[in-house]
Design a protein around this motif. Sequence first.
Motif, PDB file in Angstrom:
ATOM      1  N   LEU A 301       0.823  -1.209   0.000  1.00 46.65           N
ATOM      2  CA  LEU A 301       0.000   0.000   0.000  1.00 46.65           C
ATOM      3  C   LEU A 301       0.856   1.258   0.000  1.00 46.65           C
ATOM      4  O   LEU A 301       0.597   2.210  -0.740  1.00 46.65           O
ATOM      5  CB  LEU A 301      -0.931  -0.003   1.213  1.00 46.65           C
ATOM      6  CG  LEU A 301      -2.046  -1.047   1.200  1.00 46.65           C
ATOM      7  CD1 LEU A 301      -2.779  -1.060   2.537  1.00 46.65           C
ATOM      8  CD2 LEU A 301      -3.025  -0.773   0.070  1.00 46.65           C
ATOM      9  N   GLY A 302       1.883   1.287   0.853  1.00 42.64           N
ATOM     10  CA  GLY A 302       2.750   2.460   0.901  1.00 42.64           C
ATOM     11  C   GLY A 302       3.541   2.657  -0.369  1.00 42.64           C
ATOM     12  O   GLY A 302       3.779   3.783  -0.805  1.00 42.64           O
ATOM     13  N   ILE A 336      -0.711   4.383   6.932  1.00 44.68           N
ATOM     14  CA  ILE A 336       0.146   3.609   6.032  1.00 44.68           C
ATOM     15  C   ILE A 336       0.318   4.337   4.709  1.00 44.68           C
ATOM     16  O   ILE A 336       1.430   4.480   4.188  1.00 44.68           O
ATOM     17  CB  ILE A 336      -0.449   2.205   5.818  1.00 44.68           C
ATOM     18  CG1 ILE A 336      -0.334   1.389   7.110  1.00 44.68           C
ATOM     19  CG2 ILE A 336       0.255   1.488   4.675  1.00 44.68           C
ATOM     20  CD1 ILE A 336      -0.988   0.030   7.033  1.00 44.68           C
ATOM     21  N   LEU A 337      -0.782   4.817   4.143  1.00 49.59           N
ATOM     22  CA  LEU A 337      -0.709   5.521   2.861  1.00 49.59           C
ATOM     23  C   LEU A 337       0.071   6.826   2.987  1.00 49.59           C
ATOM     24  O   LEU A 337       0.696   7.278   2.022  1.00 49.59           O
ATOM     25  CB  LEU A 337      -2.122   5.798   2.346  1.00 49.59           C
ATOM     26  CG  LEU A 337      -2.997   4.562   2.090  1.00 49.59           C
ATOM     27  CD1 LEU A 337      -4.391   4.981   1.645  1.00 49.59           C
ATOM     28  CD2 LEU A 337      -2.357   3.655   1.050  1.00 49.59           C
ATOM     29  N   ALA A 338       0.049   7.434   4.171  1.00 46.32           N
ATOM     30  CA  ALA A 338       0.781   8.684   4.384  1.00 46.32           C
ATOM     31  C   ALA A 338       2.285   8.502   4.241  1.00 46.32           C
ATOM     32  O   ALA A 338       3.015   9.477   4.035  1.00 46.32           O
ATOM     33  CB  ALA A 338       0.452   9.251   5.772  1.00 46.32           C
ATOM     34  N   MET A 339       2.760   7.271   4.334  1.00 53.16           N
ATOM     35  CA  MET A 339       4.193   7.016   4.202  1.00 53.16           C
ATOM     36  C   MET A 339       4.705   7.320   2.792  1.00 53.16           C
ATOM     37  O   MET A 339       5.907   7.522   2.592  1.00 53.16           O
ATOM     38  CB  MET A 339       4.506   5.568   4.559  1.00 53.16           C
ATOM     39  CG  MET A 339       4.220   5.211   6.014  1.00 53.16           C
ATOM     40  SD  MET A 339       5.149   6.256   7.173  1.00 53.16           S
ATOM     41  CE  MET A 339       3.815   6.916   8.167  1.00 53.16           C
ATOM     42  N   GLY A 402       8.248   2.624   4.706  1.00 51.33           N
ATOM     43  CA  GLY A 402       7.518   3.260   5.795  1.00 51.33           C
ATOM     44  C   GLY A 402       6.197   2.567   6.064  1.00 51.33           C
ATOM     45  O   GLY A 402       5.818   2.319   7.216  1.00 51.33           O
ATOM     46  N   GLY A 403       5.464   2.224   4.987  1.00 51.83           N
ATOM     47  CA  GLY A 403       4.206   1.511   5.153  1.00 51.83           C
ATOM     48  C   GLY A 403       4.397   0.138   5.756  1.00 51.83           C
ATOM     49  O   GLY A 403       3.596  -0.305   6.590  1.00 51.83           O
ATOM     50  N   GLY A 404       5.464  -0.548   5.359  1.00 49.29           N
ATOM     51  CA  GLY A 404       5.752  -1.857   5.930  1.00 49.29           C
ATOM     52  C   GLY A 404       6.041  -1.769   7.416  1.00 49.29           C
ATOM     53  O   GLY A 404       5.660  -2.664   8.193  1.00 49.29           O
ATOM     54  N   PHE A 405       6.718  -0.702   7.841  1.00 53.76           N
ATOM     55  CA  PHE A 405       7.029  -0.510   9.260  1.00 53.76           C
ATOM     56  C   PHE A 405       5.752  -0.367  10.077  1.00 53.76           C
ATOM     57  O   PHE A 405       5.569  -1.045  11.104  1.00 53.76           O
ATOM     58  CB  PHE A 405       7.908   0.733   9.418  1.00 53.76           C
ATOM     59  CG  PHE A 405       8.295   1.040  10.843  1.00 53.76           C
ATOM     60  CD1 PHE A 405       9.439   0.493  11.394  1.00 53.76           C
ATOM     61  CD2 PHE A 405       7.524   1.893  11.619  1.00 53.76           C
ATOM     62  CE1 PHE A 405       9.805   0.775  12.705  1.00 53.76           C
ATOM     63  CE2 PHE A 405       7.875   2.190  12.926  1.00 53.76           C
ATOM     64  CZ  PHE A 405       9.018   1.624  13.469  1.00 53.76           C
ATOM     65  N   PRO A 423      -5.237  15.270   6.192  1.00 50.82           N
ATOM     66  CA  PRO A 423      -3.814  15.560   6.400  1.00 50.82           C
ATOM     67  C   PRO A 423      -2.945  14.308   6.351  1.00 50.82           C
ATOM     68  O   PRO A 423      -3.422  13.183   6.496  1.00 50.82           O
ATOM     69  CB  PRO A 423      -3.782  16.184   7.803  1.00 50.82           C
ATOM     70  CG  PRO A 423      -5.178  16.582   8.090  1.00 50.82           C
ATOM     71  CD  PRO A 423      -6.044  15.612   7.352  1.00 50.82           C
ATOM     72  N   SER A 424      -1.665  14.531   6.160  1.00 52.61           N
ATOM     73  CA  SER A 424      -0.675  13.466   6.287  1.00 52.61           C
ATOM     74  C   SER A 424       0.604  14.103   6.790  1.00 52.61           C
ATOM     75  O   SER A 424       0.607  15.252   7.215  1.00 52.61           O
ATOM     76  CB  SER A 424      -0.460  12.748   4.948  1.00 52.61           C
ATOM     77  OG  SER A 424       0.052  13.635   3.975  1.00 52.61           O
ATOM     78  N   GLY A 425       1.725  13.368   6.736  1.00 52.93           N
ATOM     79  CA  GLY A 425       2.970  13.913   7.248  1.00 52.93           C
ATOM     80  C   GLY A 425       2.847  14.296   8.707  1.00 52.93           C
ATOM     81  O   GLY A 425       2.119  13.678   9.488  1.00 52.93           O
ATOM     82  N   TRP A 426       3.550  15.341   9.091  1.00 57.38           N
ATOM     83  CA  TRP A 426       3.493  15.798  10.478  1.00 57.38           C
ATOM     84  C   TRP A 426       2.112  16.331  10.843  1.00 57.38           C
ATOM     85  O   TRP A 426       1.728  16.326  12.021  1.00 57.38           O
ATOM     86  CB  TRP A 426       4.543  16.886  10.721  1.00 57.38           C
ATOM     87  CG  TRP A 426       5.957  16.409  10.631  1.00 57.38           C
ATOM     88  CD1 TRP A 426       6.386  15.141  10.300  1.00 57.38           C
ATOM     89  CD2 TRP A 426       7.131  17.172  10.872  1.00 57.38           C
ATOM     90  NE1 TRP A 426       7.741  15.074  10.314  1.00 57.38           N
ATOM     91  CE2 TRP A 426       8.245  16.313  10.663  1.00 57.38           C
ATOM     92  CE3 TRP A 426       7.361  18.484  11.230  1.00 57.38           C
ATOM     93  CZ2 TRP A 426       9.559  16.748  10.802  1.00 57.38           C
ATOM     94  CZ3 TRP A 426       8.670  18.927  11.379  1.00 57.38           C
ATOM     95  CH2 TRP A 426       9.759  18.062  11.170  1.00 57.38           C
TER      96      TRP A 426
END
Length: 510
Positions: A301-302, A336-339, A402-405, A423-426
């Motif tokens: 997904l990421g 997950i997608l935000a990664m 990142g998504g896998g993490f 929103p995503s990121g920070w």
Amino acid sequence: MSTDDKNRAVAAAILPLVGGAGNITSVAHCMTRLRLGLRDRSLVRDEELRALPAVMGVVEDDTYQIVLGPGTVARVTPEFETLVAEAPAAEAPADSASSADDLAAQGAAIKAARKAKNQTPFKLFLRRIANIFVPLIPALIGCGIIAGLNGLLVNLGWLPAVTPALAAMASGFMALIAVFVGFNTAKEFGGTPILGGAVSAIIVFPGVAKIDAFGQTLSPGQGGVLGALGAAVLAVYVEKWCRRWVPESLDVLVTPTLTVLVSGLVTIFGLMFFAGEVSTAIGDFADWLLVHAGAGAGLVLGGLFLPLVMLGLHQALIPIHTTLIEQQGYTVLLPILAMAGAGQVGAAMAVYLKLPRNGSLRRTIKSALPAGFLGVGEPLIYGVSLPLGRPFVTACVGGAFGGGFVGLFSMLGDKVGSTAIGPSGWALFPLLDGNHGLGRTIAIYAGGLLVGYLAGFTATYFWGFSDRLLEEFDVETETGTKTVVAASTTPSNPSGPNPNPESEPEPAKA
């Protein structure tokens, strides 16, 4: 200069570069973009527009979209609308056709040609889905942040007299979200919005608990946003049928009555049950996927989210996010997608180091990185990764890691979710929620971002450049030149509605 004066100055700078007020047929905005309907696309001075300091990029779709960033676009748009409204009524775009009919025909032809290139019935359907849900995002964000604040206060035992009020503020919108979905659905599909809202209101009415359907007692809210979507679409078709067959003298009485009656009965004795089953299946599948294959699912997904957006398929996730928030209080897919945005940031930092002599590109990266950290990926994508090619792919690699993490921790029992889409990121930190405390949830999400940054940086630094690419771009340039590049693709948008030439936008950027 005051804030209002600054926003008006930005609007005034943009207006002549898009052909003047006479060239504007419509003005709207989403989370980050000023969306303009144009009579004559050829009158737009693209290069001068991209060179404006406030403009992060441009995207062409059914509308001409100018990327200004979150917050800014909501303030510039009213000023732009005022300038268009204040322009003399007789004003026409320079070098345009001689009559209004010619202009309309010319604009329609250009619009049709653009749509014919990439549009398919499925993508047009997804765009409609986005148009229904994207206007709800500001309320989802506001209520989500209040819900997070309330949860924190409850856990700390602070302000017990205030927390019930905060809970009411946070939950009121979600309790009635089906009504808003129904209203927007009817509007989008060409029906009377209030009738769509009226039929969808049946779903959340407490009295449905007295009704049996398919051998089960219905519960208020059963079917959720999916039921509301189906109910409102049905209402539109019933209404249109009535408009064709009911005499005009009886239309005002018969059409709304039949629309609510027929659609309401089908909703109560069909849609609520079936939509409820589908909603439950979506929640169960999301839980099963992350519990049993979290790391692999997160990796896929990421890593594939940006290409998904480029194909316009990300909008199918919007009702899924909303359904999960409605059921569980948060969507486990969004973090997950935000990664994907984290991978993009890491890739941009690697590009900065790999091209030390390209002053203009480095300047673009320096100015766009703060927005990238906050989840606005358009400047980095349009100005850096897509024009270079390979770094876009390596940015996807960063998103995958990142998504896998984050997915791995879901397998270990630590869910990380967002109480709202957008929103995503920070910028996603205030909306985070999970099943093992806010501190652990924040730590896992932050760890995912860090992994995404590092993986995107490493993949880009070591594998993101061919010798030819380095030779072409690692050259001296004017540091004052702005290099944001318009592209025919779209940045990551975990919420789904984002905006690319094949879909409506969306609301937040990764």
